[in-house]
Write an enzyme that holds these catalytic residues in place. Sequence first.
Site, PDB file in Angstrom:
ATOM      1  N   TYR A   1       0.854  -1.183   0.000  1.00  0.00           N
ATOM      2  CA  TYR A   1       0.000   0.000   0.000  1.00  0.00           C
ATOM      3  C   TYR A   1       0.897   1.242   0.000  1.00  0.00           C
ATOM      4  CZ  TYR A   1      -4.263   2.677   0.808  1.00  0.00           C
ATOM      5  OH  TYR A   1      -5.311   3.556   0.680  1.00  0.00           O
TER       6      TYR A   1
ATOM      7  N   ALA B   1     -36.622 -23.287 -27.729  1.00  0.00           N
ATOM      8  CA  ALA B   1     -36.263 -22.140 -28.567  1.00  0.00           C
ATOM      9  C   ALA B   1     -35.752 -20.988 -27.712  1.00  0.00           C
ATOM     10  CB  ALA B   1     -37.460 -21.699 -29.397  1.00  0.00           C
TER      11      ALA B   1
ATOM     12  N   LYS C   1     -20.387 -20.912  -9.816  1.00  0.00           N
ATOM     13  CA  LYS C   1     -19.710 -20.755 -11.113  1.00  0.00           C
ATOM     14  C   LYS C   1     -18.278 -20.272 -10.902  1.00  0.00           C
ATOM     15  CE  LYS C   1     -20.149 -21.035 -15.603  1.00  0.00           C
ATOM     16  NZ  LYS C   1     -21.302 -20.591 -16.365  1.00  0.00           N
TER      17      LYS C   1
END
Length: 763
Positions: free
Chosen positions: A40, A196, A95
């Site tokens: 930092y 679809a 995920k």
Amino acid sequence: MNKYSKRREALLYHAKPKPGKIQVVPTKKYATQRDLSLAYSPGVAEPCLEIAKDINNVYKYTAKGNLVAVITNGTAVLGLGDIGPEASKPVMEGKALLFKIFADIDVFDIEVGTKDIDAFIETVKNIAPTFGGINLEDIKAPESFEIERRLVEELQIPVMHDDQHGTAIISSAALLNALELAKKNVETIKIVVSGAGSAALACANLYVLLGVKPDNIIMFDVNGVLSSERTDLSPLQQKYAKGKPGIDLGEALKGADVFLGLSAGNILSPEMLLGMAPNPIVFAMANPIPEIDYSLAIDTRKDIIMATGRSDHPNQVNNVLGFPYIFRGALDVRATKINEEMKMAAVRALAALAKESVPEQVNIAYGETKLIFGREYIIPKPFDPRLISTVAPAVAKAAMDSGVALHPIEDWEKYEEELLERLGSDNKMVRLLTNRARMDPKRIVFAEADHIDVLKAAQIVWEEKIGYPILLGNKEVILALKEELGFDAEVPIYDPKTKKEDERRLRYAEIFWKSRQRRGIQLLDAQKWMRERNYFAAMMVNEGDADALVTGYSRSYPSVIKPMMQLIDKAPGISLFATTNMMMTNRGPMFLSDTAINTNPTADDLAKIALMTAKTVKMFGMEPVIAMISYSNFGSSTNESAAKVREAVAYLHKYYPDLIVDGEIQTDFALNAEMLRKKFPFSKLAGKKVNTLIFPNLEAANITYKLLKELYNVDSVGPIMLGMDKPVHIFQISASVEEMVNMAAVAVVDAQEKEKRQKLSNK
């Protein structure tokens, strides 16, 4: 397990020991004030200034290049629908977990609180400077199409909606190989699509790029066939409005070559399937129930080539075959987008990989003698370790060739090595182990089933189909604990001390006494011992009333190993027992021997332990690379402890020249390949990645594995018994539920291996 118990287990998994499934881990030192001043203020100003001079330096000095955002608004979550951004977060973390374990990609999951397309896009664009790539997830159609299209156009980093393109890429690879096997031309095939939505449309689009004629694709949604008369279709759906008005699915399938299902379970009947053309290709990918049951389909048509979304059938179309490696390749060349060329490169790489010889590790994981390209193997398996080094480079090359790569790769051999190194940071071996056990589950005795953690492990073994538990202990206690856990499966429960088991107990005692009567065993002693669970359990395995045994949770290792050594013979050609622990380290699985039995093994013992360990390493589908550990390096000490290791190595080199083993060697040299190569280039270990350590005594091995386990939170599988004629394995006292489940899987795999050897010896 009842519904309440499953719900409780799922909630506990996500809540404990800390909420969520991902965390941020520092990658730099932070021990001293100097470290912190570099991390930092004031040191951090220097990379800031370099990035201000050249924005591309952000990849050099920050984590951006390996950081992907998984972004959703929660409008189409799994099978849950529009549940909102907060409720979608567990899925997005999941995920993120897959990105990390399969391709070593770091992820922040981002849940955006808007359904407005413009607001969503603006949010993603505003945070994009943080990330190297964007994975859109669980956004409902048709908004998802517009969101992805605009973000791909307006951002200069890879963007992909995996819900659309993942299934399309994997199924396209499967289609290419299925067409080859069916001897059909992609340009003339007729395809019928049930569904679809975004995934179905993405599949159709990619099939067209493969050469399928759009006029040869007939698509259905919940309202029937997509036709030119329909006024409720989106512009993307209108492209496939080729159906004859009023036609139903069965009529459309007459003479069709391919059925693609991304809709609902059990809508494809055997009669419809019989109406398809010869060698029909059926991708029934509705989950968890496919459009037609796999067994029903292959019984109906012997010439079928079939894939599903399920892991328990051949040819699983699993998105994890694609998205981790597509993003890996895109990130590694700093691609500005994921274009059609890159997707097609992934398709062709996956299709080609399925035709190559399958590594033994993969055959073992799936319980196959040999996976070979054919009707039941048209796409690679998710556990194939070659995926990262096959798909990622193909995607990276396509990015370079199509002009979207800002940082081209020059040394492809080095890149492949770097990719393979990324595979060592997770627990793939445990997944391989349990998957292999599921292929041929065995009857496994849990000798201490009246302890709740042992019973939990048995429950998981049952529910995960790893094995068939046999529970030993107080029946009333076990039944009460089963009810508490919601373990409602009917599994055998035996208490060796009860009158009900008199006949079997006395029979076991008689058999044991006759086998040991000339070795100081009295019949009365044998009868008394058979009241003890470990003796009773061992005899169950000996007599074929069970296939394997796990025990040791509540008693010390020495007290548990004693009855096993008394009752279980050594395997043919084996003169001593030993143990190894498989440690799941950041560098990959490491086998450490002997961790539990031989206090101060001789040189001869060490050689035998090394050979038994090598056999076990091969059982897990790995090639053993063995370092014989000492405090000495190649003769630097004449002490007896080092000398015996040297002697063992000399024996192995002479009689087992093909075995990759060397020593004596210090642990740091064994594990530091570069240091070993420079200092000891003559060693058989030079240029190799050591995965097995044989220690000079029990103290060193036991201390080392427990230090690794406790200090670095390294998962351990073991101690795995070596040298026993039966699959008997012993927990460390107070082992965790996870450790016991893993050991049970080891016992099942061990039983599978011993059964195979027995069949071979009987031929």
